[in-house]
Each structure stands twice: as C-alpha cells, then as structure tokens.
Design a protein around this motif. Structure first.
Motif, mmCIF file in Angstrom:
data_model
loop_
_atom_site.group_PDB
_atom_site.id
_atom_site.type_symbol
_atom_site.label_atom_id
_atom_site.label_comp_id
_atom_site.label_asym_id
_atom_site.label_seq_id
_atom_site.Cartn_x
_atom_site.Cartn_y
_atom_site.Cartn_z
ATOM 1 N N UNK A 120 53.436 65.726 94.012
ATOM 2 C CA UNK A 120 53.279 67.161 93.755
ATOM 3 C C UNK A 120 52.356 67.487 92.583
ATOM 4 N N UNK A 121 52.161 66.534 91.653
ATOM 5 C CA UNK A 121 51.215 66.753 90.566
ATOM 6 C C UNK A 121 49.778 66.820 91.082
ATOM 7 N N UNK A 122 49.514 66.142 92.173
ATOM 8 C CA UNK A 122 48.160 66.099 92.716
ATOM 9 C C UNK A 122 47.216 65.217 91.931
ATOM 10 N N UNK A 123 47.743 64.421 91.002
ATOM 11 C CA UNK A 123 46.907 63.591 90.151
ATOM 12 C C UNK A 123 46.878 62.148 90.643
ATOM 13 N N UNK A 124 45.900 61.438 90.141
ATOM 14 C CA UNK A 124 45.710 60.014 90.401
ATOM 15 C C UNK A 124 45.870 59.297 89.065
ATOM 16 N N UNK A 125 46.575 58.177 89.007
ATOM 17 C CA UNK A 125 47.127 57.408 90.120
ATOM 18 C C UNK A 125 48.507 57.884 90.546
ATOM 19 N N UNK A 126 48.916 57.375 91.691
ATOM 20 C CA UNK A 126 50.327 57.306 92.047
ATOM 21 C C UNK A 126 50.588 55.857 92.431
ATOM 22 N N UNK A 127 51.592 55.287 91.809
ATOM 23 C CA UNK A 127 51.960 53.897 92.025
ATOM 24 C C UNK A 127 53.370 53.869 92.592
ATOM 25 N N UNK B 127 61.630 51.657 95.048
ATOM 26 C CA UNK B 127 62.025 53.017 94.672
ATOM 27 C C UNK B 127 61.353 53.525 93.414
ATOM 28 N N UNK B 128 60.449 52.744 92.831
ATOM 29 C CA UNK B 128 59.747 53.145 91.615
ATOM 30 C C UNK B 128 58.493 53.919 91.958
ATOM 31 N N UNK B 129 58.318 55.080 91.317
ATOM 32 C CA UNK B 129 57.116 55.887 91.504
ATOM 33 C C UNK B 129 56.615 56.283 90.124
ATOM 34 N N UNK B 130 55.337 56.026 89.840
ATOM 35 C CA UNK B 130 54.773 56.282 88.519
ATOM 36 C C UNK B 130 53.404 56.938 88.655
ATOM 37 N N UNK B 131 53.054 57.783 87.676
ATOM 38 C CA UNK B 131 51.786 58.506 87.740
ATOM 39 C C UNK B 131 50.945 58.397 86.470
ATOM 40 N N UNK B 132 51.398 57.632 85.491
ATOM 41 C CA UNK B 132 50.643 57.473 84.242
ATOM 42 C C UNK B 132 50.019 56.084 84.210
ATOM 43 N N UNK C 89 54.302 48.505 82.886
ATOM 44 C CA UNK C 89 55.323 48.160 83.873
ATOM 45 C C UNK C 89 54.964 46.867 84.594
ATOM 46 N N UNK C 90 53.725 46.761 85.053
ATOM 47 C CA UNK C 90 53.313 45.572 85.794
ATOM 48 C C UNK C 90 53.395 44.318 84.931
ATOM 49 N N UNK C 91 52.988 44.435 83.671
ATOM 50 C CA UNK C 91 53.057 43.280 82.774
ATOM 51 C C UNK C 91 54.501 42.858 82.531
ATOM 52 N N UNK C 92 55.391 43.835 82.391
ATOM 53 C CA UNK C 92 56.803 43.529 82.124
ATOM 54 C C UNK C 92 57.515 43.038 83.379
ATOM 55 N N UNK C 93 57.184 43.640 84.511
ATOM 56 C CA UNK C 93 57.937 43.385 85.741
ATOM 57 C C UNK C 93 57.457 42.140 86.480
ATOM 58 N N UNK C 94 56.185 41.812 86.326
ATOM 59 C CA UNK C 94 55.609 40.755 87.160
ATOM 60 C C UNK C 94 55.110 39.578 86.325
ATOM 61 N N UNK C 95 55.730 39.375 85.173
ATOM 62 C CA UNK C 95 55.404 38.221 84.344
ATOM 63 C C UNK C 95 56.194 36.999 84.788
#
Length: 234
Positions: A50-57, A61-66, A73-79
């Motif tokens: 609904x923000x209409x901004x990029x990115x959307x990741x 169930x995780x959704x992030x836009x910043x 998140x990727x560094x913490x989650x996929x290390x």
C-alpha cells in the motif's frame, strides 16, 4: 529454483541494496521488476504494498520495505556471514551507524536532487533546491574521507552490509552527477565496491529480468517522469 524470497525492484532504485546483498550471500530469490514509479505506472502494486514504494521484500510471513533494514535482516537471518558485524565485535556500533548513514544521510538528499531536477513536472522543478541538497550530500560524504584514507572499508576491517548501504548512495551519485565531486579516497572506495563480482551480477540480473518481464531497462534515477508524482527512486 525453490525459494521463499521475493524482491520487488525498480532498476537501480533503493531496492538495489537488498538485490546486491542477495547476490553477495548467494541466496536464491524471485525478482519482480516494476516500472518506475510503480504507484503511478503499476497501480496493482498498491494491492501488494500500500505504500507503493520500492523495495518490498517477502520471505515467508516477513514483509519489509526499508532497504537498509532488509540488508541487516538478511545478514542476521542467513548467516554466518562476514557481511554481518556481531554484537560482540568492537565495531558493532559503527556497523549499525554506517548501515543507516547510507540511507538517512547520503541517499535522502539525493532524492531531493532527483525530485526537483528531474521527477517533478517542469513547472514545479526547483534548481536551487536541487543544488542545495547536492551540496548537502557532498558535505556529509566528506566526513568519510579520514576513514577511507586509512582503511579499505567502513568497519570491522572487511566488506560488510554497511558498505552495501553506503555503496548504493555512491551508485546513485553516478546518476545524479554528484560523483564528479568525489574525493580521491571516496572515488577509490567506490571503485573497490563496484568491482565486486556480486555488484556486477546484480547489475546484470536486474537488466536481464527487466527485459524478460517487459519493463524498461532504463535505471529509475535516469528517467524523466512525465506523470505528476512526488518522491524519488523508491
């Protein structure tokens, strides 16, 4: 390719940060290319974000836009990964600071440069505002000179997600024309970053995906947006 990760992306917009991060990590992902700005040229995207901004990741169930937060998140989650600086490391605070410095301090003023020199309808463009914020960006960028004269990367004696965040701001400067005023230390740093294989892959992947999905391969910051809209390459 089985993956739970989807990245909604406009070419060379802020979403390039998580794209570059995904390539550095070697993770599988789906890349959805959108015309810029998607809230104007792909209204169906508002149903997704609904923000209409990029990115959307999206991952599960995780959704992030910043963009900087997605990199963290990727560094913490996929290390484990050297792209992450751990809490126990002396440079943890510097890592977080530069991770967000890249967006809040170095990218934000350039969005105003783009908005008031290129993205607003011609009658609403304000060259004096664009010039002022260009100088603001360069003034804050110069604070990195002593650091980059002494070391190759921002923190922890290695390339990290913080360099991706700041690196995108330097990439954007190539589109705003502000890279002409890089100091020698910043120019050499940017040369190191842009020579990384993952950076080069991200450039290639976004262009190939855009062509395959029938979206313009012109980078978002280079577009002259004819429809009235506000903002910058999100």
């Amino acid at each position: 390719m089985n993956t739970d990760i989807t990245l909604y992306h406009c070419l060379s917009a802020r979403s390039f940060r998580p794209l570059w991060m995904l390539e550095e990590l070697g993770l599988p992902y789906r890349l959805k290319i959108l015309p810029f700005p998607p809230r104007v040229f792909d209204r169906s995207y508002l149903d997704v974000n609904p923000l209409g901004t990029i990115p959307l990741f999206e991952e599960g169930g995780t959704r992030m836009s910043e963009s900087a937060a997605i990199c963290q998140y990727l560094a913490d989650r996929h290390g484990p990964t050297p792209l992450r600086v751990a809490v126990e490391e002396p440079d943890y605070g510097a890592y977080l600071n530069y991770l967000h410095f890249g967006e809040a301090t170095l990218t934000f003023p350039q969005t105003l440069v783009l908005r008031y020199s290129r993205f607003e309808p011609e009658e609403r463009r304000l060259p004096q505002v664009a010039e002022a914020y260009g100088k603001w960006f360069l003034g804050r960028l110069r604070t990195l000179d002593p650091l980059l004269e002494a070391q190759e990367y921002l923190c922890a004696e290695r390339f990290t997600a913080a360099d991706i965040s700041v690196g995108y701001a330097l990439m954007l400067a190539g589109h705003t024309g502000l890279d002409a005023d890089f100091s020698p230390a910043v120019a050499a740093y940017w040369q190191r970053l842009s020579a990384r294989p993952a950076f080069e892959r991200a450039l290639r992947v976004q262009a190939e995906a855009a062509e395959a999905q029938g979206v313009s391969t012109t980078p978002a910051p280079d577009l002259i947006v004819s429809s009235p809209q506000t903002g910058a390459p999100r």
